[in-house]
Motif scaffolding. Structure first.
Motif, short mmCIF file in Angstrom:
data_model
loop_
_atom_site.label_atom_id
_atom_site.label_comp_id
_atom_site.label_asym_id
_atom_site.label_seq_id
_atom_site.Cartn_x
_atom_site.Cartn_y
_atom_site.Cartn_z
N PHE A 36 6.06 -1.14 6.14
CA PHE A 36 5.90 0.12 5.53
C PHE A 36 4.62 0.12 4.63
N VAL A 37 4.46 1.21 4.19
CA VAL A 37 3.34 1.39 3.11
C VAL A 37 4.24 1.75 1.95
N PHE A 38 3.58 1.72 0.71
CA PHE A 38 4.01 2.09 -0.46
C PHE A 38 2.93 2.51 -1.48
N SER A 39 3.08 3.46 -2.56
CA SER A 39 2.24 3.85 -3.41
C SER A 39 3.21 3.69 -4.72
N ASP A 40 2.56 3.14 -5.74
CA ASP A 40 3.04 2.93 -7.09
C ASP A 40 2.01 3.61 -8.35
N LYS A 41 2.17 4.88 -8.43
CA LYS A 41 1.50 5.65 -9.29
C LYS A 41 2.26 6.02 -10.75
N SER A 42 3.63 5.71 -10.49
CA SER A 42 4.33 6.24 -11.90
C SER A 42 5.12 5.06 -12.19
N GLY A 43 5.12 3.64 -11.80
CA GLY A 43 5.89 2.74 -12.19
C GLY A 43 7.09 2.53 -11.30
N GLN A 44 7.33 3.56 -10.42
CA GLN A 44 8.51 3.48 -9.50
C GLN A 44 7.92 3.57 -7.97
N PRO A 45 7.54 2.35 -7.42
CA PRO A 45 6.96 2.52 -5.98
C PRO A 45 7.77 3.63 -5.00
N THR A 46 6.85 4.14 -4.43
CA THR A 46 7.43 5.27 -3.22
C THR A 46 7.27 4.48 -1.88
N ILE A 47 8.21 4.31 -1.22
CA ILE A 47 8.19 3.43 0.25
C ILE A 47 8.27 4.52 1.26
N TYR A 48 7.15 4.41 2.39
CA TYR A 48 7.11 5.30 3.45
C TYR A 48 7.19 4.23 4.69
N ARG A 49 8.33 4.46 5.50
CA ARG A 49 8.70 3.60 6.56
C ARG A 49 8.41 4.37 7.88
N PRO A 50 8.40 3.74 8.86
CA PRO A 50 7.56 4.12 10.15
C PRO A 50 8.55 5.33 10.74
N THR A 51 7.92 6.46 11.06
CA THR A 51 8.46 7.72 11.62
C THR A 51 8.81 7.67 13.01
N GLY A 52 8.45 6.73 13.79
CA GLY A 52 8.80 6.67 15.03
C GLY A 52 7.87 7.27 16.07
N ALA A 53 6.92 8.14 15.46
CA ALA A 53 6.06 8.77 16.08
C ALA A 53 4.89 8.03 16.81
N ASN A 54 4.60 6.88 16.36
CA ASN A 54 3.89 5.87 17.11
C ASN A 54 3.84 4.65 16.75
N ARG A 55 3.10 3.60 17.31
CA ARG A 55 3.26 2.22 16.91
C ARG A 55 2.06 1.59 16.33
N PHE A 56 1.23 2.63 15.60
CA PHE A 56 -0.11 2.20 14.80
C PHE A 56 0.11 1.56 13.46
N TYR A 57 0.61 0.30 13.54
CA TYR A 57 1.03 -0.30 12.40
C TYR A 57 -0.15 -0.98 11.55
N THR A 58 -0.68 -1.81 12.47
CA THR A 58 -1.79 -2.47 11.32
C THR A 58 -2.86 -2.78 12.47
N LEU A 59 -4.20 -2.49 12.22
CA LEU A 59 -5.39 -2.37 13.03
C LEU A 59 -6.58 -3.44 12.23
N CYS A 60 -6.61 -4.58 12.77
CA CYS A 60 -7.55 -5.48 12.12
C CYS A 60 -8.87 -5.43 13.10
N SER A 61 -9.80 -5.47 12.27
CA SER A 61 -11.36 -5.51 12.85
C SER A 61 -12.33 -6.38 11.94
N LYS A 62 -13.29 -6.75 12.59
CA LYS A 62 -14.26 -7.46 11.81
C LYS A 62 -14.65 -6.81 10.72
N ASP A 63 -14.94 -5.27 10.94
CA ASP A 63 -15.45 -4.31 9.86
C ASP A 63 -14.58 -3.89 8.93
N PHE A 64 -13.36 -3.72 9.38
CA PHE A 64 -12.41 -2.86 8.62
C PHE A 64 -10.68 -3.50 8.73
N LEU A 65 -10.18 -3.00 7.73
CA LEU A 65 -8.59 -3.48 7.83
C LEU A 65 -7.80 -2.19 7.65
#
Length: 281
Positions: free
Chosen positions: A181-210
């Motif tokens: 999942f991914v998350f954002s904490d802007k107010s002290g209470q994290p918001t969790i975003y879980r996979p929608t099922g639209a695709n499987r593009f979870y993590t992409l690792c490259s020598k130039d970026f993550l």
């Protein structure tokens, strides 16, 4: 005649038994519930009511069967925080420069059951191991499985995601599972975003970026020097921008592994080996 002569004796014996006082077993008074149990039941009820009845609802009926005092009904956010505070979270190897105790509690309750209860080990951090994406990849090899990537920008936002380690550079090939999942904490209470099922593009690792997430834009993108990044809506997680702005300057990066107690000391020692350390103000 013999039977008649016995009758008075039987009557006297019955009369004697009737006059004998009955033995009474006194019931021990029921022990009172401990203060903690009463407190826990009280707040658990508030948590239930906050979710079952909308704020301002007139359908909430008081329940005084257990003699507990009632407070005004709390909001869902307050009830969630109360439940999280009652949870005991595992040991952490080092103080985090990004995660507050409340943020860590919230993220802990969102983790898959597979890694809950394990100790948190700081596998990589920019302040200890230097500003290097290749070092982050190398440190992720220390403990395979789910790991928590945490990023802090210079505007005070904290965000990141749950990723599958080890993070291995590949040629445009995504890795990970729907446990991420991914998350954002802007107010002290994290918001969790879980996979929608639209695709499987979870993590992409490259020598130039993550990058985390995909399908149009990345949910989170970090460059090879871990100095700059971006965040946008992604189809993978259905998230909004995780940072305060789409483009941001990185302040700190941390990668946390969830380690068995039997391996804790070994992995902790390996994680604290330093390479070139570089700090900035």
């Amino acid at each position: 005649m013999i039977m008649l002569s016995c009758l008075p004796e039987c009557d006297e014996e019955d009369e004697s038994n009737r006059n004998q006082p009955e033995s009474v077993t006194e019931e021990k008074p029921k022990e009172k519930e401990s203060f903690f149990l009463s407190w826990y039941k009280h707040h658990l009820r508030n948590f239930y009511q906050a979710f079952k009845f909308p704020k301002g609802s007139s359908h909430v009926k008081p329940d005084d069967d257990d003699g507990l005092e009632r407070n005004p009904m709390q909001s869902k956010e307050e009830a969630t925080i109360i439940v999280q505070q009652a949870i005991i979270i595992p040991e952490i190897s080092d103080p985090s420069l990004l995660l507050t105790e409340q943020c860590r509690r919230s993220l802990y309750t969102s983790l898959p059951a597979l890694v809950q209860g394990r100790k948190w080990v700081l596998l990589y951090s920019t302040w200890r191991h230097g500003i290097s994406l290749s070092t982050l990849y190398r440190k992720s090899l220390l403990w395979p499985g789910l790991s928590l990537l945490v990023v802090g920008d210079r505007k005070g936002s904290v965000f990141g995601g749950l990723v599958e380690a080890p993070l291995l550079p590949t040629d445009n090939k995504y890795q990970g599972t729907n446990s991420t999942f991914v998350f954002s904490d802007k107010s002290g209470q994290p918001t969790i975003y879980r996979p929608t099922g639209a695709n499987r593009f979870y993590t992409l690792c490259s020598k130039d970026f993550l990058a985390l997430g995909g399908g149009g834009r990345f949910a989170l993108y970090l460059d090879s020097e871990l100095l700059h990044g971006s965040s946008a809506c992604s189809e993978t997680y259905g998230n909004s921008c995780l940072a305060n702005s789409q483009d941001f300057d990185v302040k700190e990066v941390e990668l946390w592994g969830f380690v068995y107690g039997s391996k804790y000391d070994e992995i902790l020692a390996l994680s604290r080996t330093t390479e070139s350390i570089c700090r900035w103000s």
